[in-house]
Design a protein around this motif. Structure first.
Motif, PDB file in Angstrom:
ATOM      1  N   ARG A  59       4.958   8.872   0.694  1.00 58.46           N
ATOM      2  CA  ARG A  59       5.104   9.348   2.073  1.00 58.46           C
ATOM      3  C   ARG A  59       5.203   8.157   3.013  1.00 58.46           C
ATOM      4  O   ARG A  59       5.938   8.178   3.984  1.00 58.46           O
ATOM      5  CB  ARG A  59       3.910  10.230   2.444  1.00 58.46           C
ATOM      6  N   ALA A  60       4.456   7.097   2.692  1.00 55.96           N
ATOM      7  CA  ALA A  60       4.510   5.881   3.496  1.00 55.96           C
ATOM      8  C   ALA A  60       4.238   4.687   2.592  1.00 55.96           C
ATOM      9  O   ALA A  60       3.568   4.814   1.572  1.00 55.96           O
ATOM     10  CB  ALA A  60       3.480   5.938   4.621  1.00 55.96           C
ATOM     11  N   VAL A  61       4.777   3.551   3.000  1.00 55.94           N
ATOM     12  CA  VAL A  61       4.539   2.291   2.298  1.00 55.94           C
ATOM     13  C   VAL A  61       4.252   1.231   3.346  1.00 55.94           C
ATOM     14  O   VAL A  61       5.012   1.075   4.301  1.00 55.94           O
ATOM     15  CB  VAL A  61       5.756   1.861   1.443  1.00 55.94           C
ATOM     16  N   ARG A  62       3.141   0.525   3.161  1.00 53.01           N
ATOM     17  CA  ARG A  62       2.821  -0.587   4.052  1.00 53.01           C
ATOM     18  C   ARG A  62       2.889  -1.879   3.250  1.00 53.01           C
ATOM     19  O   ARG A  62       2.275  -2.000   2.192  1.00 53.01           O
ATOM     20  CB  ARG A  62       1.435  -0.444   4.666  1.00 53.01           C
ATOM     21  N   VAL A  63       3.641  -2.836   3.767  1.00 50.51           N
ATOM     22  CA  VAL A  63       3.718  -4.175   3.204  1.00 50.51           C
ATOM     23  C   VAL A  63       3.518  -5.139   4.366  1.00 50.51           C
ATOM     24  O   VAL A  63       4.358  -5.220   5.261  1.00 50.51           O
ATOM     25  CB  VAL A  63       5.071  -4.438   2.512  1.00 50.51           C
TER      26      VAL A  63
ATOM     27  N   HIS B 246      -2.051   6.614  10.058  1.00 52.94           N
ATOM     28  CA  HIS B 246      -3.499   6.412  10.184  1.00 52.94           C
ATOM     29  C   HIS B 246      -4.086   5.899   8.877  1.00 52.94           C
ATOM     30  O   HIS B 246      -4.930   5.002   8.880  1.00 52.94           O
ATOM     31  CB  HIS B 246      -4.195   7.695  10.635  1.00 52.94           C
ATOM     32  N   LYS B 247      -3.623   6.469   7.750  1.00 52.78           N
ATOM     33  CA  LYS B 247      -4.116   6.017   6.447  1.00 52.78           C
ATOM     34  C   LYS B 247      -3.741   4.568   6.196  1.00 52.78           C
ATOM     35  O   LYS B 247      -4.436   3.870   5.458  1.00 52.78           O
ATOM     36  CB  LYS B 247      -3.560   6.900   5.324  1.00 52.78           C
ATOM     37  N   ALA B 248      -2.639   4.120   6.787  1.00 52.52           N
ATOM     38  CA  ALA B 248      -2.176   2.741   6.610  1.00 52.52           C
ATOM     39  C   ALA B 248      -2.752   1.803   7.669  1.00 52.52           C
ATOM     40  O   ALA B 248      -2.390   0.628   7.721  1.00 52.52           O
ATOM     41  CB  ALA B 248      -0.650   2.690   6.654  1.00 52.52           C
ATOM     42  N   GLY B 249      -3.622   2.319   8.530  1.00 51.76           N
ATOM     43  CA  GLY B 249      -4.240   1.479   9.553  1.00 51.76           C
ATOM     44  C   GLY B 249      -3.398   1.309  10.804  1.00 51.76           C
ATOM     45  O   GLY B 249      -3.515   0.301  11.491  1.00 51.76           O
ATOM     46  N   ALA B 250      -2.544   2.290  11.102  1.00 51.91           N
ATOM     47  CA  ALA B 250      -1.667   2.208  12.269  1.00 51.91           C
ATOM     48  C   ALA B 250      -1.738   3.511  13.055  1.00 51.91           C
ATOM     49  O   ALA B 250      -2.369   4.477  12.633  1.00 51.91           O
ATOM     50  CB  ALA B 250      -0.232   1.931  11.828  1.00 51.91           C
TER      51      ALA B 250
ATOM     52  N   GLN C  39       0.861  -1.182   0.000  1.00 53.19           N
ATOM     53  CA  GLN C  39       0.000   0.000   0.000  1.00 53.19           C
ATOM     54  C   GLN C  39       0.899   1.234   0.000  1.00 53.19           C
ATOM     55  O   GLN C  39       1.619   1.480   0.958  1.00 53.19           O
ATOM     56  CB  GLN C  39      -0.900  -0.023   1.246  1.00 53.19           C
ATOM     57  N   ASN C  40       0.876   2.009  -1.098  1.00 52.68           N
ATOM     58  CA  ASN C  40       1.624   3.263  -1.185  1.00 52.68           C
ATOM     59  C   ASN C  40       0.710   4.404  -0.773  1.00 52.68           C
ATOM     60  O   ASN C  40      -0.401   4.523  -1.286  1.00 52.68           O
ATOM     61  CB  ASN C  40       2.117   3.509  -2.612  1.00 52.68           C
ATOM     62  N   ILE C  41       1.187   5.268   0.136  1.00 57.09           N
ATOM     63  CA  ILE C  41       0.380   6.367   0.652  1.00 57.09           C
ATOM     64  C   ILE C  41       1.079   7.673   0.318  1.00 57.09           C
ATOM     65  O   ILE C  41       2.236   7.893   0.679  1.00 57.09           O
ATOM     66  CB  ILE C  41       0.184   6.229   2.171  1.00 57.09           C
TER      67      ILE C  41
ATOM     68  N   ALA D 132       7.136   1.295  11.445  1.00 53.97           N
ATOM     69  CA  ALA D 132       6.111   0.782  12.344  1.00 53.97           C
ATOM     70  C   ALA D 132       5.886  -0.697  12.076  1.00 53.97           C
ATOM     71  O   ALA D 132       6.138  -1.184  10.971  1.00 53.97           O
ATOM     72  CB  ALA D 132       4.798   1.557  12.143  1.00 53.97           C
ATOM     73  N   TYR D 133       5.405  -1.370  13.074  1.00 55.68           N
ATOM     74  CA  TYR D 133       5.054  -2.782  12.948  1.00 55.68           C
ATOM     75  C   TYR D 133       3.626  -2.971  13.420  1.00 55.68           C
ATOM     76  O   TYR D 133       3.279  -2.619  14.551  1.00 55.68           O
ATOM     77  CB  TYR D 133       5.999  -3.658  13.774  1.00 55.68           C
ATOM     78  N   VAL D 134       2.787  -3.527  12.536  1.00 59.47           N
ATOM     79  CA  VAL D 134       1.386  -3.773  12.853  1.00 59.47           C
ATOM     80  C   VAL D 134       1.125  -5.251  12.613  1.00 59.47           C
ATOM     81  O   VAL D 134       1.087  -5.696  11.465  1.00 59.47           O
ATOM     82  CB  VAL D 134       0.440  -2.925  11.969  1.00 59.47           C
ATOM     83  N   PRO D 135       0.984  -6.034  13.668  1.00 63.97           N
ATOM     84  CA  PRO D 135       0.737  -7.467  13.470  1.00 63.97           C
ATOM     85  C   PRO D 135      -0.603  -7.696  12.778  1.00 63.97           C
ATOM     86  O   PRO D 135      -1.551  -6.955  12.987  1.00 63.97           O
ATOM     87  CB  PRO D 135       0.737  -8.040  14.881  1.00 63.97           C
ATOM     88  N   ASP D 136      -0.648  -8.720  11.961  1.00 69.00           N
ATOM     89  CA  ASP D 136      -1.895  -9.063  11.251  1.00 69.00           C
ATOM     90  C   ASP D 136      -2.928  -9.605  12.197  1.00 69.00           C
ATOM     91  O   ASP D 136      -2.736 -10.139  13.193  1.00 69.00           O
ATOM     92  CB  ASP D 136      -1.624 -10.097  10.163  1.00 69.00           C
TER      93      ASP D 136
END
Length: 120
Positions: free
Chosen positions: A25-29, A55-59, A9-11, A116-120
């Motif tokens: 600005r941010a990348v979530r993988v 926040h846009k990436a769910g964190a 997810q590119n933000i 950041a680290y967001v566990p599934d």
């Protein structure tokens, strides 16, 4: 603007440099989020930008495990550090601050990255 490709997810913050330089600005993988973010007022704005991207990436800021701060004058460390502390005093991510010779815009005095680290 957010673009999702597969599990990536590119933000975008909508900043003019993103399309010119070719970055997000941010990348979530998966559970990992990498955020790129300016003395004190610039640092606060950079940290707010990071927070919004998270926040846009769910964190949230609580998911941040590491920050890297780049300053053009290390004498500004106290101002930048104070801003960092206002956002991360209770979270306490691993953090690094280094002096660099310049940033892309001469008016930019600080750049902040966050992982950041967001566990599934």
């Amino acid at each position: 603007m957010t673009e999702v490709t597969g599990k990536r997810q590119n933000i975008s913050s909508g900043g003019p440099w993103e399309s010119i330089v070719g970055y997000s600005r941010a990348v979530r993988v998966g559970p990992h989020i990498h955020v790129a973010g300016y003395p004190y007022a610039q640092a606060v704005q950079a940290l707010r930008t990071i927070e919004a991207a998270l926040h846009k990436a769910g964190a949230t800021l609580e998911h941040v495990v590491r920050t890297r701060t780049f300053v053009t004058d290390i004498k500004d460390w106290e101002h930048v550090g104070r801003a960092h502390g206002e956002f991360f005093r209770k979270i306490l991510p691993a953090a690094t601050m280094v002096e660099v010779s310049a940033l892309i815009d001469p008016q930019m005095l600080v750049e902040i990255e966050a992982d950041a680290y967001v566990p599934d």
